[in-house]
Write a protein that holds these residues in place. Structure first.
Motif, short mmCIF file in Angstrom:
data_model
loop_
_atom_site.label_atom_id
_atom_site.label_comp_id
_atom_site.label_asym_id
_atom_site.label_seq_id
_atom_site.Cartn_x
_atom_site.Cartn_y
_atom_site.Cartn_z
N PHE A 331 0.54 -1.17 -0.18
CA PHE A 331 0.01 0.12 -0.08
C PHE A 331 0.96 1.18 0.17
O PHE A 331 0.38 2.31 -0.64
CB PHE A 331 -0.97 -0.18 1.15
N TYR A 338 -2.76 5.48 4.93
CA TYR A 338 -3.66 4.43 5.76
C TYR A 338 -3.43 4.46 7.15
O TYR A 338 -2.28 5.21 7.69
CB TYR A 338 -3.27 2.96 5.21
N VAL A 360 -7.28 2.31 4.66
CA VAL A 360 -7.05 3.42 3.81
C VAL A 360 -8.03 4.40 3.92
O VAL A 360 -9.10 4.17 4.33
CB VAL A 360 -7.05 3.04 2.09
N MET A 371 -8.79 -2.75 4.15
CA MET A 371 -8.20 -3.09 2.95
C MET A 371 -7.40 -4.38 3.33
O MET A 371 -7.53 -5.31 2.42
CB MET A 371 -7.18 -2.16 2.38
N ILE A 408 -3.85 -8.16 -1.52
CA ILE A 408 -4.65 -7.10 -2.17
C ILE A 408 -6.01 -7.73 -2.25
O ILE A 408 -6.17 -8.86 -2.60
CB ILE A 408 -4.32 -6.77 -3.64
N ALA A 413 -9.33 -2.24 -3.37
CA ALA A 413 -8.09 -1.41 -3.54
C ALA A 413 -8.56 -0.35 -4.86
O ALA A 413 -8.23 0.61 -4.58
CB ALA A 413 -6.91 -2.01 -4.07
#
Length: 455
Positions: A331, A338, A360, A371, A408, A413
């Motif tokens: 990230f 975040y 985030v 996330m 992810i 995302a």
């Protein structure tokens, strides 16, 4: 220190009882488990005494005269019947004890904040420069209490990801998806499809560079397996069952990867075993009610790259931090600001001893959104799946520890990129780290996603 549930109910039941209290669960269930284990051990001693008695009596038979031999044979047969009954009793007690142990949540780690719900979660870190709409500054600061975030106020509030994706960029259609499949489904088009593929390749690149082996797991699991790897009560609102079959769609690659060594032993020198899984995730989201009905943040299907580690018990806590660092690297590469949150005891799932969430900042929503979920499940899953390590050098056995973390979740995302990288003309800047992956695709955008022309 790492404790198995059996060790706790035998040697330190107060630790288990205290952990249950932290989760707002009646600790009397620990007393019952301890009582069943005492009964099991007493019955085991009786079985072993009877077996010894049987062996001694059997060894005497050949030495006896014929008259006494017949009597001793009858005595041994009678003893076998008693042993058989006691062994069945032992098996029944063990099954009852183990089923009770399986119903217990994991032991809460000492570093977990104590509280009944997510309002007790503790932010422990922030990263990046936050864009905060000028009217949302106070709300933002309450969400990073105790930390020192770097932020700038902006006069324009960006469009929410759902509006941006569907009505500004015109690169999704949830209306038609809803007509043909129901709510929380979607069509994605053109540049967003390429963006998703770039996110997957990027996450796989980062995690495999750390020594993780890529794996595509089964997308379905049998009932016995799914009930061993998850707390079925917690997941009952999430898991899809295949009608008339003993199969369930996976909610994350964590579950089939955890089951890779179902009912097996792993040589200790092979540990840790590190995997990164790529799979779709299917979730009913029945418990979400009216949350996030618009857009693609909370949906019934999405693609996910998942980190997973099997480790020795004494090493799992360092690997928990490693998984989190990997997620942060991903990230940070995406340049999405975040916070890291240490999840409170009452908000922990039953599997986890400790969990971090990476959330985030979503400037259009003026809130942080999850996330990444990063958990150390210690031996909770391994006990239920009977996955043990064998350390022949030190003559010891035990249950492995299992750990997992999102790398992810693509749709989430994407929503974060849409809200944080949005420009005044409606276009969206593509994170620099993704551009080399997009260059591999002839039709993919290179550095910006522009609104699709009306058709």
């Amino acid at each position: 220190m790492s404790w198995s549930l059996l060790e706790l109910i035998r040697n330190n039941p107060e630790i288990l009882m205290e952990s249950l209290k932290k989760r707002n669960i009646d600790p009397k269930i620990a007393e019952k488990a301890s009582e069943l284990d005492r009964k099991w051990r007493q019955t085991l001693q009786e079985v072993e005494r009877l077996r010894h008695e049987h062996n001694v009596a059997s060894s005497q038979i050949p030495k006896l005269p014929p008259e006494e031999r017949k009597k001793k044979i009858e005595e041994v047969r009678s003893l076998l019947s008693v042993i058989d009954a006691k062994e069945k009793e032992l098996e029944s007690i063990e099954e009852e004890r183990d089923n009770l142990l399986k119903s217990l949540p994991n032991i809460v780690h000492e570093s977990v904040p104590i509280g009944p719900d997510d309002s007790y979660n503790v932010p422990v870190k922030v990263w990046g420069k936050f864009q905060v709409y000028e009217k949302d500054v106070e709300v933002f600061l309450t969400q990073v209490r105790g930390l020192s975030p770097s932020y700038e106020t902006v006069k324009r509030k960006p469009a929410g990801h759902a509006e941006e994706l569907e009505y500004v960029l015109r690169l999704a259609n949830t209306i038609k998806a809803g007509e043909i499949a129901g709510s929380r489904f979607y069509y994605l088009f053109e540049d967003i499809v390429w963006l998703e593929q770039a996110l997957i390749l990027y996450a796989l690149d980062v995690v495999t560079s750390k020594g993780f082996s890529p794996v595509v797991p089964p997308y379905m699991l049998r009932g016995e397996v799914i009930q061993s790897v998850i707390d079925i009560d917690t997941f009952k609102d999430a898991i899809y069952k295949i009608q008339d079959e003993d199969l369930y769609l996976i909610a994350t690659a964590e579950h089939p990867i955890a089951a890779l060594f179902f009912k097996e032993e792993i040589e200790s020198e092979k540990l840790p075993l590190k995997y990164v899984g790529l799979s779709p995730a299917f979730r009913k989201e029945a418990g979400a009610a009216n949350k996030d009905l618009k857009g693609i943040f909370r949906v019934h299907q999405f693609n996910k790259v998942e980190q997973f580690i099997f480790s020795l018990p004494e090493e799992s806590w360092k690997y928990h931090e490693e998984l989190l660092r990997n997620a942060e690297e991903i990230f940070q590469g995406l340049e999405l600001p975040y916070r890291i949150v240490n999840i409170a005891s009452g908000d922990l799932g039953a599997c986890a001893a400790k969990k971090y969430d990476l959330e985030v900042w979503m400037p259009a929503q003026a809130k942080f959104r999850e996330m990444v979920s990063c958990s150390n499940c210690t031996d909770w899953q391994a006990f239920r799946m009977k996955i043990r390590f064998v350390d022949r050098k030190n003559n010891r056995k035990g249950y492995v520890h299992t750990l997992n973390s999102t790398a992810i979740a693509t749709t989430r995302a994407i929503t974060a990129i849409l809200e944080n990288n949005q420009q005044e003309d409606g276009s969206v800047i593509i994170p620099k780290v993704l551009r080399p992956y997009l260059e591999r695709f002839q039709k993919a955008p290179k550095d910006v996603i522009s609104p699709r022309k009306k058709t």
